[in-house]
Design a protein around this motif. Sequence first.
Motif, PDB file in Angstrom:
ATOM      1  N   CYS A   3       0.851  -1.155   0.188  1.00  0.00           N
ATOM      2  CA  CYS A   3       0.061   0.022  -0.062  1.00  0.00           C
ATOM      3  C   CYS A   3       0.851   1.053  -0.145  1.00  0.00           C
ATOM      4  O   CYS A   3       0.647   2.303  -0.538  1.00  0.00           O
ATOM      5  N   PHE A   4       1.984   1.284   0.779  1.00  0.00           N
ATOM      6  CA  PHE A   4       2.852   2.374   0.851  1.00  0.00           C
ATOM      7  C   PHE A   4       3.417   2.746  -0.607  1.00  0.00           C
ATOM      8  O   PHE A   4       3.477   3.691  -0.948  1.00  0.00           O
ATOM      9  N   ASP A   5       3.908   1.521  -1.313  1.00  0.00           N
ATOM     10  CA  ASP A   5       4.469   1.625  -2.658  1.00  0.00           C
ATOM     11  C   ASP A   5       3.519   2.500  -3.411  1.00  0.00           C
ATOM     12  O   ASP A   5       3.982   3.235  -4.214  1.00  0.00           O
ATOM     13  N   GLU A   6       2.244   1.879  -3.377  1.00  0.00           N
ATOM     14  CA  GLU A   6       1.249   2.307  -4.317  1.00  0.00           C
ATOM     15  C   GLU A   6       1.113   3.880  -3.959  1.00  0.00           C
ATOM     16  O   GLU A   6       0.982   4.557  -4.816  1.00  0.00           O
ATOM     17  N   ASP A   7       0.968   4.323  -2.588  1.00  0.00           N
ATOM     18  CA  ASP A   7       0.864   5.744  -2.323  1.00  0.00           C
ATOM     19  C   ASP A   7       1.895   6.506  -2.937  1.00  0.00           C
ATOM     20  O   ASP A   7       1.660   7.598  -3.211  1.00  0.00           O
ATOM     21  N   ARG A   8       3.000   6.088  -2.713  1.00  0.00           N
ATOM     22  CA  ARG A   8       4.415   6.850  -3.026  1.00  0.00           C
ATOM     23  C   ARG A   8       4.550   7.107  -4.755  1.00  0.00           C
ATOM     24  O   ARG A   8       4.833   8.014  -5.041  1.00  0.00           O
ATOM     25  N   LYS A   9       3.876   6.292  -5.312  1.00  0.00           N
ATOM     26  CA  LYS A   9       3.959   6.439  -6.657  1.00  0.00           C
ATOM     27  C   LYS A   9       3.021   7.772  -7.251  1.00  0.00           C
ATOM     28  O   LYS A   9       3.121   8.379  -8.306  1.00  0.00           O
ATOM     29  N   ALA A  10       1.977   7.730  -6.422  1.00  0.00           N
ATOM     30  CA  ALA A  10       0.983   9.153  -6.534  1.00  0.00           C
ATOM     31  C   ALA A  10       1.373  10.185  -6.062  1.00  0.00           C
ATOM     32  O   ALA A  10       0.571  11.411  -6.022  1.00  0.00           O
ATOM     33  N   LEU A  11       2.337  10.397  -5.161  1.00  0.00           N
ATOM     34  CA  LEU A  11       3.058  11.594  -4.620  1.00  0.00           C
ATOM     35  C   LEU A  11       3.540  12.646  -5.595  1.00  0.00           C
ATOM     36  O   LEU A  11       4.048  12.204  -6.532  1.00  0.00           O
TER      37      LEU A  11
END
Length: 112
Positions: A3-11
Amino acid sequence: MECFDEDRKALMPLPSTRFDPIRWESGKADRYGRIEIDSNRYLAGGKWHGGKLLAAAGWDSVRITDPSSGEMIAEYPRRYGGASSTLQDPALVSLALRHRDGNWRYTPKGPT
């Protein structure tokens, strides 16, 4: 972790310029060359009495500038609280006293 990797891509990237949280205030200096910000007075100097001044009020300091030239006149630590007091730079006070030493009794006594 997925989930964190997915959110980091959207930052989005951080801004390239620094954010300076200040509040600009403009006002007319009183007859002693002081400008009032949040019930505290900051001395710009007698030269500025009755003139327009621009102040940048930050969380830790107040910078007073000449609005026409952008020149910084004075910088003080920011005061908080409801009690009215005057912050002054001794160098600015001594300039006025150099011309008229009898004015010493009329100079601000410092923060109250």
